[in-house]
Design a protein around this motif. Structure first.
Motif, PDB file in Angstrom:
ATOM      1  N   GLN A  48      11.310  -3.799  61.141  1.00 36.37           N
ATOM      2  CA  GLN A  48      12.694  -3.315  61.101  1.00 36.37           C
ATOM      3  C   GLN A  48      12.800  -1.881  61.621  1.00 36.37           C
ATOM      4  O   GLN A  48      13.757  -1.526  62.301  1.00 36.37           O
ATOM      5  N   GLN A  49      11.805  -1.066  61.302  1.00 35.58           N
ATOM      6  CA  GLN A  49      11.814   0.304  61.804  1.00 35.58           C
ATOM      7  C   GLN A  49      11.682   0.306  63.316  1.00 35.58           C
ATOM      8  O   GLN A  49      12.390   1.050  64.010  1.00 35.58           O
ATOM      9  N   LYS A  87      14.334   0.963  68.723  1.00 41.57           N
ATOM     10  CA  LYS A  87      14.729   0.350  69.995  1.00 41.57           C
ATOM     11  C   LYS A  87      16.251   0.294  70.116  1.00 41.57           C
ATOM     12  O   LYS A  87      16.808   0.571  71.183  1.00 41.57           O
ATOM     13  N   ALA A  88      16.927  -0.052  69.031  1.00 39.57           N
ATOM     14  CA  ALA A  88      18.387  -0.120  69.046  1.00 39.57           C
ATOM     15  C   ALA A  88      18.989   1.262  69.276  1.00 39.57           C
ATOM     16  O   ALA A  88      19.984   1.405  70.000  1.00 39.57           O
ATOM     17  N   VAL A 138      21.736  -1.270  65.593  1.00 43.34           N
ATOM     18  CA  VAL A 138      21.343  -0.201  64.658  1.00 43.34           C
ATOM     19  C   VAL A 138      21.739  -0.605  63.248  1.00 43.34           C
ATOM     20  O   VAL A 138      20.935  -0.518  62.307  1.00 43.34           O
ATOM     21  N   THR A 139      22.973  -1.076  63.097  1.00 43.18           N
ATOM     22  CA  THR A 139      23.451  -1.503  61.778  1.00 43.18           C
ATOM     23  C   THR A 139      22.610  -2.647  61.234  1.00 43.18           C
ATOM     24  O   THR A 139      22.207  -2.641  60.066  1.00 43.18           O
ATOM     25  N   ASP A 140      22.306  -3.628  62.079  1.00 42.66           N
ATOM     26  CA  ASP A 140      21.487  -4.762  61.667  1.00 42.66           C
ATOM     27  C   ASP A 140      20.091  -4.311  61.243  1.00 42.66           C
ATOM     28  O   ASP A 140      19.571  -4.751  60.216  1.00 42.66           O
ATOM     29  N   SER A 141      19.501  -3.424  62.016  1.00 42.02           N
ATOM     30  CA  SER A 141      18.151  -2.945  61.701  1.00 42.02           C
ATOM     31  C   SER A 141      18.135  -2.120  60.419  1.00 42.02           C
ATOM     32  O   SER A 141      17.232  -2.273  59.587  1.00 42.02           O
ATOM     33  N   LEU A 142      19.111  -1.240  60.256  1.00 44.11           N
ATOM     34  CA  LEU A 142      19.181  -0.438  59.038  1.00 44.11           C
ATOM     35  C   LEU A 142      19.375  -1.325  57.810  1.00 44.11           C
ATOM     36  O   LEU A 142      18.728  -1.109  56.777  1.00 44.11           O
ATOM     37  N   SER A 143      20.248  -2.326  57.923  1.00 42.62           N
ATOM     38  CA  SER A 143      20.470  -3.210  56.775  1.00 42.62           C
ATOM     39  C   SER A 143      19.197  -4.002  56.449  1.00 42.62           C
ATOM     40  O   SER A 143      18.865  -4.189  55.272  1.00 42.62           O
TER      41      SER A 143
END
Length: 100
Positions: free
Chosen positions: A24-25, A30-31, A40-45
């Motif tokens: 996820q990091q 990459k995002a 970015v939102t998907d990865s942070l969540s």
């Protein structure tokens, strides 16, 4: 024998969750590079959810983790963290957590 299997299964699950955090990091970086707000939102969540689940697997309840985060934010705020002094980010996040 069953207890040994349970311990091994739990250990494998924890290792898998650790790889999820790294994945996820990586996706987040990459995002950010691509400038994709949705990714970015998907990865942070995913990063936050994986952190909570890993904590639970390590014996930390969601409520306990929330309290620890609130305590950490308060400590940083009292120490005069730059994000608080400049943007009030710590107070804003503390308020969000408090209202949940």
């Amino acid at each position: 024998m069953d207890r040994e299997m349970d311990v091994a299964t739990r250990a494998r699950l924890i290792e898998w969750l650790k790889t999820e955090l790294v994945d996820q990091q990586s996706r987040l970086f990459k995002a950010m590079w691509d400038g994709s707000s949705a990714r970015v939102t998907d990865s942070l969540s995913g990063l936050i959810a994986s952190s909570y689940i890993l904590g639970r697997r390590l014996g930390i309840s969601y409520r306990e983790l929330d309290a620890a985060i609130a305590g950490k934010l308060e400590k940083l705020r009292q120490e005069g963290h730059q994000l608080e002094d400049t943007y009030q980010d710590l107070s804003s996040l503390s308020e969000h957590i408090r209202k949940r």
